[in-house]
Design an enzyme around this catalytic site. Structure first.
Site, PDB file in Angstrom:
ATOM      1  N   ASP A   1      34.823  67.673  35.168  1.00  0.00           N
ATOM      2  CA  ASP A   1      35.706  67.192  36.059  1.00  0.00           C
ATOM      3  C   ASP A   1      37.287  67.785  36.089  1.00  0.00           C
ATOM      4  O   ASP A   1      38.072  67.184  35.869  1.00  0.00           O
ATOM      5  CB  ASP A   1      36.044  65.564  35.586  1.00  0.00           C
ATOM      6  CG  ASP A   1      36.824  64.954  36.647  1.00  0.00           C
ATOM      7  OD1 ASP A   1      37.132  65.277  37.780  1.00  0.00           O
ATOM      8  OD2 ASP A   1      37.688  64.027  36.279  1.00  0.00           O
TER       9      ASP A   1
ATOM     10  N   GLU B   1      30.872  64.293  26.136  1.00  0.00           N
ATOM     11  CA  GLU B   1      30.016  63.335  26.916  1.00  0.00           C
ATOM     12  C   GLU B   1      28.422  63.969  27.292  1.00  0.00           C
ATOM     13  O   GLU B   1      28.246  63.978  28.435  1.00  0.00           O
ATOM     14  CB  GLU B   1      30.536  63.098  28.255  1.00  0.00           C
ATOM     15  CG  GLU B   1      31.862  62.281  28.018  1.00  0.00           C
ATOM     16  CD  GLU B   1      32.419  61.460  29.208  1.00  0.00           C
ATOM     17  OE1 GLU B   1      32.129  61.981  30.217  1.00  0.00           O
ATOM     18  OE2 GLU B   1      33.275  60.603  28.944  1.00  0.00           O
TER      19      GLU B   1
ATOM     20  N   TYR C   1      36.124  53.350  30.086  1.00  0.00           N
ATOM     21  CA  TYR C   1      36.618  53.184  31.311  1.00  0.00           C
ATOM     22  C   TYR C   1      36.376  51.794  31.794  1.00  0.00           C
ATOM     23  O   TYR C   1      36.193  51.607  33.144  1.00  0.00           O
ATOM     24  CB  TYR C   1      36.034  54.322  32.443  1.00  0.00           C
ATOM     25  CG  TYR C   1      36.868  55.509  32.082  1.00  0.00           C
ATOM     26  CD1 TYR C   1      38.206  55.959  32.400  1.00  0.00           C
ATOM     27  CD2 TYR C   1      36.148  56.681  31.173  1.00  0.00           C
ATOM     28  CE1 TYR C   1      38.822  57.195  32.006  1.00  0.00           C
ATOM     29  CE2 TYR C   1      36.484  57.972  30.958  1.00  0.00           C
ATOM     30  CZ  TYR C   1      38.065  58.033  31.407  1.00  0.00           C
ATOM     31  OH  TYR C   1      38.834  59.307  30.841  1.00  0.00           O
TER      32      TYR C   1
ATOM     33  N   GLU D   1      39.242  58.697  25.131  1.00  0.00           N
ATOM     34  CA  GLU D   1      39.601  58.503  26.511  1.00  0.00           C
ATOM     35  C   GLU D   1      39.835  57.179  26.953  1.00  0.00           C
ATOM     36  O   GLU D   1      38.804  56.497  26.622  1.00  0.00           O
ATOM     37  CB  GLU D   1      38.693  59.617  27.576  1.00  0.00           C
ATOM     38  CG  GLU D   1      38.800  60.931  27.334  1.00  0.00           C
ATOM     39  CD  GLU D   1      37.680  61.629  28.431  1.00  0.00           C
ATOM     40  OE1 GLU D   1      37.411  60.875  29.581  1.00  0.00           O
ATOM     41  OE2 GLU D   1      37.490  62.888  28.057  1.00  0.00           O
TER      42      GLU D   1
HETATM   43  C1  GCB Z   1      35.263  61.440  31.575  1.00  0.00           C
HETATM   44  C2  GCB Z   1      35.546  62.992  31.256  1.00  0.00           C
HETATM   45  C3  GCB Z   1      36.741  63.731  31.739  1.00  0.00           C
HETATM   46  C4  GCB Z   1      37.079  62.909  33.279  1.00  0.00           C
HETATM   47  C5  GCB Z   1      37.262  61.572  33.055  1.00  0.00           C
HETATM   48  C6  GCB Z   1      37.583  60.987  34.334  1.00  0.00           C
HETATM   49  O1  GCB Z   1      34.722  60.786  30.874  1.00  0.00           O
HETATM   50  O2  GCB Z   1      35.437  63.089  29.955  1.00  0.00           O
HETATM   51  O3  GCB Z   1      36.471  65.035  31.758  1.00  0.00           O
HETATM   52  O4  GCB Z   1      38.142  63.895  33.720  1.00  0.00           O
HETATM   53  O5  GCB Z   1      36.029  61.061  32.595  1.00  0.00           O
HETATM   54  O6  GCB Z   1      38.887  60.950  34.735  1.00  0.00           O
HETATM   55  O7  GCB Z   1      36.517  60.680  34.882  1.00  0.00           O
END
Ligand code: GCB
Length: 596
Positions: free
Chosen positions: A163, A416, A471, A507
């Site tokens: 991403d 990931e 997330y 994250e």
């Molecule tokens: C993730 C990735 C990261 C993305 C992020 C997102 O899990 O590790 O590279 O930018 O999510 O914002 O979706």
């Protein structure tokens, strides 16, 4: 691998500036030998910088294939008799370089340095032509991986599973430097404590057979605190000043190579921070003291320059991290410029150092989870033995580059990857073992995405620390922070029950459009981002195994276009031009709360 350095026996010359540049989507240059003459139909390009955003032209931005760089360099006549080295701090994702008519080096991998002894090919006292072809194509045999889509109209489009935008070119400095013919080729240091005495193990590799080695360790004020002779040895420093988070105290190890007659042949100064790192049970210890990571996953990313290294932005980013109270960051998702690591060493900033192995997962694309049937990631036509060989090489190059850095406390072998398919274990076991063999002094980890419940992960026991990207409240249950709080806490407690290892959340965050406000927490608003972070923090504070929090992301960054992205990824706590969103003040209040 030693960095170029000025000194009594060495001189370096930066090749930063405007080079000539030409795209070559058809690959004609290799067949026609474009390195043999001045590059025709060329435009100016700045080095270092990614080339993609320099010109307002979609053909440049979305170019797939070869791109040619060329410059002319005057070599001083005084360099005659010296060994002359051409060094690229990075060329993304692979390159071949020529000096005048001769090919001198080829390299695979976009984020680690490479060099060539070009003494025999350069003419001192004359102007010399330097040509580089950089190629940005990604496949299942590259780190990171990707695939190329052939369109009916003949266009080739690069697809990838990470991403961030596939910036390419000479992002980092290029150097010519000299060393004496017999020279120091590598230095390795390790550090430990014997009560309040610092114990520094060193090894100096050199090319000369009859040389002897002298080492001298000086403190930050320049006073010698220890000395020894011999290529391998140990130095003891009573009442040592440790390197510690927030206190980037560095000693300097001067290694001198002496000829049989006692003359100085070569010398090199290696910074040394005396510190230890250890994982004990659920704790992460630096110098024997539990450490809590506060900070960010970052990117090398900025308007116009893309991933081009820039001291201005680097110092500003570190200043903002200090302002907000961060003590650490992860080099998501590739090794960063050595200038960045130097700065972290000197300022006591803690680094999780990651390879470019991002996107080794066919069930996630650019952070977004696919909802259909699970597909195989580890297979001959996707992540294969060939991928693993390239990955291993990337790890070796990263450790070789950064092994002496006190700021680096943990290696992250991948971001990931698929960790559920049984073959993931066969893939990662040798990578974990090789990283430990190369560097027995630092823990090793991989970064986990929420693909399955914790007990379905087949690789966690191969590693020392649990790194989690989560997330809840964004990709999982957007808008429902109450559910997010419960789900996060339940899952973290499962990890803590299954593994006696520390957990760092590498994250967590929410896309946030700057200036979008709301009295109720609606996704994409500044309030929602701030409130989501607060929810996560409440949970972290209740789960003892959590020893760190790194928000995704420090700043907004460029990605490929997509319906999930508004001019890039907007999970930054700062905008792309480094203005704070509301969440920045929440983080500052939390991370600096112990300061009066
Ligand atoms: C993730 C990735 C990261 C993305 C992020 C997102 O899990 O590790 O590279 O930018 O999510 O914002 O979706």
């Amino acid at each position: 691998m030693l960095r170029p350095q000025d000194g009594p026996t060495r001189e370096r010359r930066s090749l930063a500036g405007l080079w000539r540049f030409r795209l070559d989507a058809e690959g004609a240059g290799r067949a026609e030998g474009w390195w043999r003459s001045p590059l025709a139909e060329a435009v100016d390009i700045p080095v270092p910088a990614s080339y993609n955003d320099i010109y307002p032209d979609v053909a440049v931005r979305d170019h797939v294939g070869d791109a040619w760089y060329q410059t002319n360099v005057w070599i001083p006549a005084q360099w005659t008799g010296q060994r002359i080295v051409l060094r690229f701090d990075a060329a993304t994702h692979r390159a071949i370089a020529w000096v005048n008519d001769t090919e001198v080096v080829t390299h695979e991998g976009g984020y680690t340095p490479f060099e060539a002894d070009v003494t025999a090919h350069l003419r001192p006292g004359a102007e010399n032509r330097l040509t580089v072809v950089v190629n940005n194509e990604l496949s299942w045999a590259t780190i990171p991986p990707g695939t190329i889509e052939e369109r009916p109209d003949g266009r080739r489009v690069q697809r990838y599973f990470h991403d961030f935008f596939n910036y390419a070119g000479l992002h980092r400095p290029v150097w010519l430097y000299t060393t004496p013919p017999e020279h120091i080729s590598d230095i390795t240091v390790t550090t430990a404590f014997d009560d309040t005495t610092g114990v520094i193990g060193y090894r100096a590799d050199s090319t000369g057979e009859t040389d002897s080695v002298r080492v001298s360790l000086r403190d930050a004020a320049g006073a010698e605190v220890a000395a020894a002779t011999g290529a391998v040895g140990t130095l003891r420093v009573p009442d040592v000043h440790p390197w510690a988070p927030g206190d980037g105290y560095l000693y300097e190890l001067e290694v001198t190579l002496l000829s049989a007659s006692g003359e100085v042949t070569d010398s090199y100064r290696q910074p040394v921070g005396v510190r230890t790192v250890e994982v004990r049970g659920k704790q992460f210890l630096i110098n024997g003291t539990p450490f809590y990571f506060k900070g960010f996953g970052k990117h090398e990313d900025a308007a116009v320059r893309g991933k081009g290294h820039d001291d201005v932005l680097m110092v500003h980013d570190f200043a903002l991290m200090e302002w907000i109270g961060a003590n650490s960051f992860r080099t998501s998702h590739y090794p960063y410029a050595e200038e960045v690591l130097d700065y972290a060493d000197r300022h006591g900033v803690v680094v999780i150092n990651e390879t470019a192995a991002v996107g080794l997962n066919r069930n996630i694309g650019g952070g977004v989870f696919s909802s259909g049937e699970r597909v195989l990631t580890f297979s001959p036509d996707a992540v294969s033995d060939e991928t693993r060989r390239v990955h291993l090489r990337a790890l070796q190059e990263l450790v070789a580059r950064d092994k002496n850095r006190p700021s680096v406390v943990l290696w992250s072998v991948a971001n990931e990857p698929d960790h559920v398919q049984p073959e993931a274990r066969d893939y990662f076991a040798p990578l974990a073992a090789e990283t430990r063999r190369l560097d027995p002094t630092r823990p090793v980890a991989y970064v986990n995405a929420l693909l399955a419940p914790p007990d379905q992960c087949v690789v966690t026991d191969l590693f020392d620390v649990v790194l989690l990207n989560r997330y809840y409240g964004w990709y999982f249950g957007p808008g429902d922070l109450e559910a997010a709080e419960t789900a996060l806490e339940t899952e973290l407690r499962q990890w803590a029950a299954l593994h006696d290892k520390p957990i760092v959340i590498t994250e967590y965050g929410a896309d946030t459009y700057p200036g979008l406000r709301s009295v109720v927490p609606n996704p994409w608003t500044e309030e929602y981002q701030a409130e989501l972070l607060d929810v996560y923090h409440r949970v972290f504070d209740r789960v003892d195994a959590v020893v760190g929090e790194q928000v995704w992301n420090f700043a907004d960054f460029a990605t490929t276009p997509g319906v999930f992205r508004v001019d890039g990824n907007k999970k930054g706590v700062f905008t792309r031009d480094r203005r704070p969103k509301t969440a920045a003040f929440h983080l500052r209040a939390r991370w600096r709360k112990d300061e009066s």
